[in-house]
Structure formats: structure tokens, C-alpha cells
Write a protein that holds these residues in place. Structure first.
Motif, mmCIF file in Angstrom:
data_model
loop_
_atom_site.group_PDB
_atom_site.id
_atom_site.type_symbol
_atom_site.label_atom_id
_atom_site.label_comp_id
_atom_site.label_asym_id
_atom_site.label_seq_id
_atom_site.Cartn_x
_atom_site.Cartn_y
_atom_site.Cartn_z
ATOM 1 N N ALA A 1 -11.335 5.347 -6.190
ATOM 2 C CA ALA A 1 -10.435 6.500 -6.348
ATOM 3 C C ALA A 1 -9.030 6.206 -5.840
ATOM 4 O O ALA A 1 -8.387 7.029 -5.199
ATOM 5 N N ARG A 2 -8.533 4.994 -6.122
ATOM 6 C CA ARG A 2 -7.180 4.597 -5.745
ATOM 7 C C ARG A 2 -6.340 4.382 -7.002
ATOM 8 O O ARG A 2 -6.851 3.990 -8.044
ATOM 9 N N GLY A 3 -5.037 4.637 -6.897
ATOM 10 C CA GLY A 3 -4.145 4.359 -8.009
ATOM 11 C C GLY A 3 -3.653 2.925 -7.974
ATOM 12 O O GLY A 3 -3.751 2.238 -6.950
ATOM 13 N N PHE A 4 -3.101 2.448 -9.093
ATOM 14 C CA PHE A 4 -2.602 1.075 -9.170
ATOM 15 C C PHE A 4 -1.352 1.062 -10.053
ATOM 16 O O PHE A 4 -1.413 1.428 -11.224
ATOM 17 N N ALA B 1 0.856 -1.182 0.000
ATOM 18 C CA ALA B 1 0.000 0.000 0.000
ATOM 19 C C ALA B 1 0.890 1.229 0.000
ATOM 20 O O ALA B 1 1.834 1.324 0.795
ATOM 21 N N GLY B 2 0.631 2.179 -0.905
ATOM 22 C CA GLY B 2 1.456 3.377 -1.024
ATOM 23 C C GLY B 2 0.714 4.631 -0.616
ATOM 24 O O GLY B 2 -0.510 4.734 -0.787
ATOM 25 N N GLU C 1 -6.651 -4.010 3.499
ATOM 26 C CA GLU C 1 -6.155 -2.742 4.038
ATOM 27 C C GLU C 1 -5.555 -1.850 2.952
ATOM 28 O O GLU C 1 -5.492 -0.623 3.102
ATOM 29 N N SER C 2 -5.128 -2.472 1.841
ATOM 30 C CA SER C 2 -4.473 -1.690 0.793
ATOM 31 C C SER C 2 -5.411 -0.652 0.179
ATOM 32 O O SER C 2 -4.968 0.386 -0.320
ATOM 33 N N PHE C 3 -6.737 -0.896 0.226
ATOM 34 C CA PHE C 3 -7.690 0.044 -0.362
ATOM 35 C C PHE C 3 -7.930 1.263 0.536
ATOM 36 O O PHE C 3 -8.702 2.143 0.191
ATOM 37 N N GLU C 4 -7.271 1.289 1.697
ATOM 38 C CA GLU C 4 -7.318 2.479 2.545
ATOM 39 C C GLU C 4 -6.153 3.419 2.238
ATOM 40 O O GLU C 4 -6.049 4.505 2.806
ATOM 41 N N SER C 5 -5.258 2.989 1.339
ATOM 42 C CA SER C 5 -4.100 3.803 0.957
ATOM 43 C C SER C 5 -4.442 4.626 -0.282
ATOM 44 O O SER C 5 -5.572 4.606 -0.777
ATOM 45 N N HIS C 6 -3.436 5.332 -0.826
ATOM 46 C CA HIS C 6 -3.632 6.120 -2.043
ATOM 47 C C HIS C 6 -3.367 5.306 -3.298
ATOM 48 O O HIS C 6 -4.025 5.499 -4.319
ATOM 49 N N LYS D 1 5.791 6.769 1.066
ATOM 50 C CA LYS D 1 5.794 5.737 2.106
ATOM 51 C C LYS D 1 4.977 4.548 1.624
ATOM 52 O O LYS D 1 3.966 4.725 0.945
ATOM 53 N N ILE D 2 5.457 3.344 1.953
ATOM 54 C CA ILE D 2 4.676 2.154 1.606
ATOM 55 C C ILE D 2 4.615 1.211 2.803
ATOM 56 O O ILE D 2 5.421 1.298 3.737
#
Length: 348
Positions: A91-94, A30-31, A58-63, A41-42
Motif C-alpha cells: 500500500a505504498r505509492g511509487f 522516501a516521501g 526504510e523507504s517502505f515505511e514511508s507513504h 517531506k522527503i
């Protein structure tokens, strides 16, 4: 794509170590973006095999979601495409990187956090204070502490994203107290603001009197649009159809001809702009109705007053609506979401 514009050196080293520790297999992280849009930060959440890795909730709580392809081929797999759809919806990047973290493939662009321009309530209050802009526009100026207090509290509600409920008596000057913060917020932050009233008459007053007066006071250009239900607008197709049925409704021919001449000059096509008395029975025959609308198939689509209003609304800083339209829009957004056009264009 230059990877240094996407992730920091520290993040690159962290990813390299995580991939090495996983013996070159896939890892998922997660970034978190800084203000410049670079991942600063990751948090490595899962480790997998050479071909797959689990996606941690939890990764979908990151940017940004980041993982590596050991093969060096960075194009998204079928499973990656499913993740990308979920990222876009939330609205998350990948991002996908190679094992040496010197190449990157941006599958979905992240939504960057916009820096909000807060309202300076003390500075804005000067517009309504003695010696301010309003005092210079009228010979009958009187400073109203309750009006200034209301304006400053409105500013705080905008700045803190609060819900505010205010009550003020007649003569306090409520319109200036909420229009000044609303206009400045819309202009400074490039965010659309919706003002909803109980009646169409109050809509007209705001649009024709209060907003132009506030714009003059601020000396800032603002685009405001009066949004009404489509039944308030004439439908050119239905009007022409009615004119083609003169033999059936001969007693209405004269009024239909007057309306036809009016449509050649009106800018809005709104019933409230008609300068002569209208029979309600005639208006019901020629007004715009969603059930009768042919959309793009209509030969009058490019001239349609409802379409012109919607286009103007999509470009406006302020939308002046009534409660009926506001709640119809909210009801539709329960299905279509808040980032798309419903009855109204997107707003916050």
C-alpha cells in the motif's frame, strides 16, 4: 501530469539539491504525504549511478517511494516494475521524476490516510438518556446508567481502535449499547462493521428486531445483511435435478414440489424462511454445497441465492454473522490477506 499536484515546492527543491549533489545520478527518497495527498517531506536514502540505485528498506515505511531517471525517460524499467509490485502489495505509492523535477510519472498510486470521524460519546449517549429518542418511543422508558456507560465505553473502543471486553447482565440493553456506536461508525466512516453471534437464532433476532429498532431510533438508513453458511440456502440446480428424479424418490415428490413453489416467492432462499416442516434428508439433497457448486458455469448462477447474499454483503454497512463463519473467514484471510474478499467481503 502536473507535478505540483503531487509534490510540494519544498520537496522539489530538496530533490533538485540531492540530484545535483549526486552529480545527476539516480537518488532514491522516501516521501511523506500531507492530508491533501501531496508529498510534503522527503528523506533521501540512497544514491546510485546513471542507470541504477539501491532501494533502502526504510523507504517502505514511508507513504511514497521516489527516484529520478537521469535519461528523462520516465517509463518504469524492469527493476522499477519489481519495486512497483512491492509498493502495491504494501500500500505504498511509487513516483519517477526527471532530473529537473518538473515532470513526474506515477507508477503506483499511494493509499491516502483517511480522516476518521470520531464518535461523540456524550452526544450519542443522549439517544438512551431521559428526554432522548428512546424515551419518546416507549411509555415504559427507564434510563439505565449501566447501559449508557457501556455505550460510551464502546464509543471509546471504536475511537481508539481498542480491543474491548464487556460483560453485562440480562436487561441492561446490550444490543442498543453496541448497535448504536456500530451503525454510526459504519455510516460516518464508510467502514463495514461485522457483528458475530454464537447462534443463528441470535443472528435472526438482531437482523429482524434489534437492528430495525436501532435504525428507527437513529432515524438513519443503514444496510444490514444477514450472512449464513451456504448450506442454509437452497441450490436451484440441485432442486431441479431432484425434481427430475421423481421416479427414484416418489415418497419425496410432494415436498419437493412445495419447495419448488416456495422458491418462486422467497426473497432469501434460506431454510429459516420455509413456513412448513422440512425433512432433513430432503434438505441435504437440495441445499447449496461448495463441493457441488458449478460457479459461473451454473445455468442458475444469476438466480443463485448465495450469490445474491454475497452481492448484498459487499454493499452493506453491517454484516451479521455467526462465529463459525467469522472464524472460517479469518482462517482464509491468513492466506488471501485482509483487503480481498474471503468468506466475507473486506472489513476492519
Amino acid at each position: 501530469m502536473n507535478i505540483t499536484t503531487r509534490i510540494s515546492k519544498h520537496v522539489k527543491q530538496t530533490l533538485l539539491k540531492a540530484i545535483t549533489d549526486a552529480e545527476g545520478n539516480e537518488v532514491f527518497a522516501a516521501g511523506y504525504l500531507c492530508e491533501d495527498g501531496i508529498v510534503q517531506k522527503i528523506k533521501v536514502l540512497t544514491r546510485g549511478t546513471e542507470d541504477e540505485v539501491l532501494v533502502h528498506p526504510e523507504s517502505f515505511e514511508s507513504h511514497v517511494l521516489i527516484h529520478n531517471h537521469p535519461s528523462g525517460i520516465l517509463l518504469p524499467s524492469a527493476q522499477d516494475s519489481i519495486i512497483a509490485q512491492r509498493c502495491a502489495y504494501n500500500a505504498r505509492g511509487f513516483y519517477i521524476v526527471n532530473n529537473t523535477v518538473d515532470k513526474i510519472y506515477v507508477v503506483v498510486e499511494p493509499v491516502y490516510n483517511k480522516k476518521i470521524q470520531l464518535l461523540d460519546s456524550c452526544k450519542i449517549a443522549k439517544y438512551l438518556s431521559a428526554g432522548g429518542a428512546l424515551s419518546k418511543q416507549t411509555d415504559y422508558f427507564e434510563e439505565r446508567p449501566s447501559q449508557i456507560e457501556l455505550l460510551q465505553t464502546m464509543c471509546e473502543a471504536f475511537n481508539n481502535n481498542n480491543i474491548g471486553v464487556f460483560e453485562a447482565g440480562t436487561g441492561v440493553g446490550k444490543s442498543y449499547a453496541y448497535l448504536i456506536p456500530a451503525i454510526l461508525w459504519a455510516l460516518d466512516n464508510k467502514e463495514r462493521v461485522v457483528i458475530s453471534t454464537g447462534t443463528i437464532n441470535l443472528q435472526q433476532q438482531l437482523f429482524e428486531k434489534d437492528i430495525p429498532a436501532t435504525t428507527k431510533l437513529l432515524n438513519k438508513p443503514v444496510k444490514a445483511v444477514l450472512v449464513k453458511g451456504r448450506q442454509n440456502f437452497v441450490c436451484l440446480r440441485r432442486l431441479h435435478d431432484a425434481l427430475g428424479e421423481k421416479d427414484l424418490f416418489s415418497d419425496e415428490n410432494e415436498e419437493l414440489e412445495r419447495i419448488f413453489e416456495w422458491t418462486k416467492n422467497t426473497k432469501t432462499g434460506s431454510k429459516s424462511d420455509v413456513s412448513f416442516m422440512l425433512k432433513e434428508s430432503i434438505w441435504q439433497r437440495i441445499n447449496s454445497e461448495s463441493d457441488a457448486c458449478m460457479g459461473m458455469r451454473c445455468s442458475y448462477h444469476s438466480q443463485c441465492f448465495v450469490m445474491h447474499m454475497r452481492k448484498a454483503a459487499s454493499e452493506a454497512h453491517l454484516l451479521v454473522v455467526n462465529h463459525h463463519i467469522l472464524f472460517a473467514d479469518i482462517e482464509m484471510r491468513l492466506s488471501v490477506g485482509y483487503d480481498d474478499t474471503a468468506v466475507l467481503p473486506p472489513y476492519k
